[in-house]
Design an enzyme around this catalytic site. Structure first.
Site, mmCIF file in Angstrom:
data_model
loop_
_atom_site.group_PDB
_atom_site.id
_atom_site.type_symbol
_atom_site.label_atom_id
_atom_site.label_comp_id
_atom_site.label_asym_id
_atom_site.label_seq_id
_atom_site.Cartn_x
_atom_site.Cartn_y
_atom_site.Cartn_z
ATOM 1 C CB SER A 3 -0.654 30.232 56.603
ATOM 2 O OG SER A 3 0.402 30.276 55.395
ATOM 3 C CE1 TYR A 9 -3.918 32.883 49.087
ATOM 4 C CE2 TYR A 9 -2.521 31.295 48.925
ATOM 5 C CZ TYR A 9 -3.456 31.747 49.275
ATOM 6 O OH TYR A 9 -3.864 30.626 50.266
ATOM 7 C CE LYS A 53 -3.318 33.061 52.854
ATOM 8 N NZ LYS A 53 -4.305 33.004 53.990
#
Length: 194
Positions: A37, A51, A55
């Site tokens: 992650s 993004y 994650k």
């Protein structure tokens, strides 16, 4: 399309690999899964919403998966690195929206300037990171989450403190949303979601 690409890479890629290896791990009654992650999977960052969303999704999948596969002797570790000295901040590995929104021009300029200044100066050492993962792979009881690097540790500490403050300040209002009726065994409900 950019949002889909982020999800394909950062969520569906690990998900597909995991599904491919799980039958063998379940049959062997052991296994280690390290899902990479980011500190951006624990806390949001401006100018990185897609993004971070990808994650965060990987973290939710991994945390749930860890509970599902633990009875088979399979351990899942969510790895949350901070900045490491890789090509992550280079133009070759970054993609940005081609039709920028003018309202964000000043912050976008500062963001790109910051990336250029930090590129090649990240504190994290990839070789030491790899050694830490090898050490975790040998642990009998590896952690669910592993923060990599001092910046990640500091950021997580701040995030946890912020969560505790919100919980403390808004606890009464949060609890007040329960209904005024008899509910089933609350301890059993809490145990089911843990």
């Amino acid at each position: 399309q950019h949002a889909r690409d982020q999800m394909e890479t950062n969520l569906f890629g690990p998900l597909n690999v995991t599904w491919a290896v799980l039958p063998s791990m379940r049959a062997a009654r052991k296994g280690r899964i390290f899902n990479i992650s980011s500190i951006g999977g624990l806390m949001g960052g401006q100018m990185a919403s897609l993004y971070c969303a990808s994650k965060f999704a990987l973290e939710g999948f991994s945390e749930s998966l860890a509970k599902e596969v633990a009875p088979f002797g399979i351990h899942v570790t969510i790895v949350e690195p901070g900045p490491f000295r890789t090509d992550f901040l280079t133009h070759a590995s970054s993609r940005f929206e081609h039709t920028p929104i003018p309202d964000y021009n000043d912050r976008r300029t500062q963001f790109h300037k910051g990336i250029a200044q930090r590129n090649g100066k990240q504190p994290g050492d990839p070789a030491k990171f790899a050694q830490a993962l090898l050490q975790l792979a040998d642990e009998a009881a590896p952690p669910l989450r592993f923060l990599a690097g001092s910046i990640a540790v500091d950021a997580a500490t701040d995030k946890f403190a912020s969560l505790q403050t919100d919980l403390r300040n808004w606890r009464a209002l949060s609890v007040s949303t329960d209904g005024d009726w008899d509910a089933p065994d609350l301890d059993a409900l809490r145990a089911q979601i843990r």
